[in-house]
Design an enzyme around this catalytic site. Sequence first.
Site, PDB file in Angstrom:
ATOM      1  CG  ASP A 177      -1.842   1.184   1.277  1.00 24.77           C
ATOM      2  OD1 ASP A 177      -2.157   1.748   0.210  1.00 24.77           O
ATOM      3  OD2 ASP A 177      -2.253   1.572   2.389  1.00 24.77           O
ATOM      4  CD  GLU A 218      -5.152   0.200  -2.034  1.00 22.31           C
ATOM      5  OE1 GLU A 218      -5.992  -0.613  -1.613  1.00 22.31           O
ATOM      6  OE2 GLU A 218      -4.719   1.151  -1.365  1.00 22.31           O
ATOM      7  CG  ASP A 231      -0.880   3.249   5.940  1.00 26.33           C
ATOM      8  OD1 ASP A 231      -1.443   3.741   4.953  1.00 26.33           O
ATOM      9  OD2 ASP A 231      -0.625   3.894   6.974  1.00 26.33           O
TER      10      ASP A 231
END
Length: 189
Positions: free
Chosen positions: A7, A68, A141
């Site tokens: 992430d 992501e 996160d």
Amino acid sequence: MVVLGIDPGSLATGYGVVSGDGRESFRALSCGLIRLHPRKSHAVRVGEIYRELSELIGELKPDRVAIETAFVGKNVQSALKLGQVRGAIMALSFNSGVPIFEYAPREVKSAVTGRGGAAKEQVAFMVASMLSLSSVPKPFDVTDALGVALCDLLRCGGGQKERQTDMKGSGGGLCGWGDFVRASPDRVL
């Protein structure tokens, strides 16, 4: 199969390394947060992310990297900085010889919770449940990164036939819905 989920962020980058067969036996091998000091230059922060993820790839030797996709808000400078972080991660993946695949936040949420509009708390709870963790990792996160890795395993990591990325484009959606259905018959109604 071992997947490094990321992430990305310019101040905090979450990572999660998950092994699994694409069906139900998932295990978290490592997870954490690369927290960066906001007073350091952006170039130094990007370099630190590259270095720390490079060490992680060298140590755990993932078969794939899943990242992501960027959320683009109203702040252009933030979007540019995030794009630079993502570019460094893609370059690292390419330099390490590990294929990289991208997933939109809604796709990750849908794979993990069954709802593309799920709240971060729901994603965190389901990630902890799917990985049989005794507690929910913090911050979001980290659970988001674990969710990205799980999404990749559920979508494409179950040993199903897949089209390999040639590193010239994103890997998101390369496997397709049919491969997901074949890899996860218990998740389809």
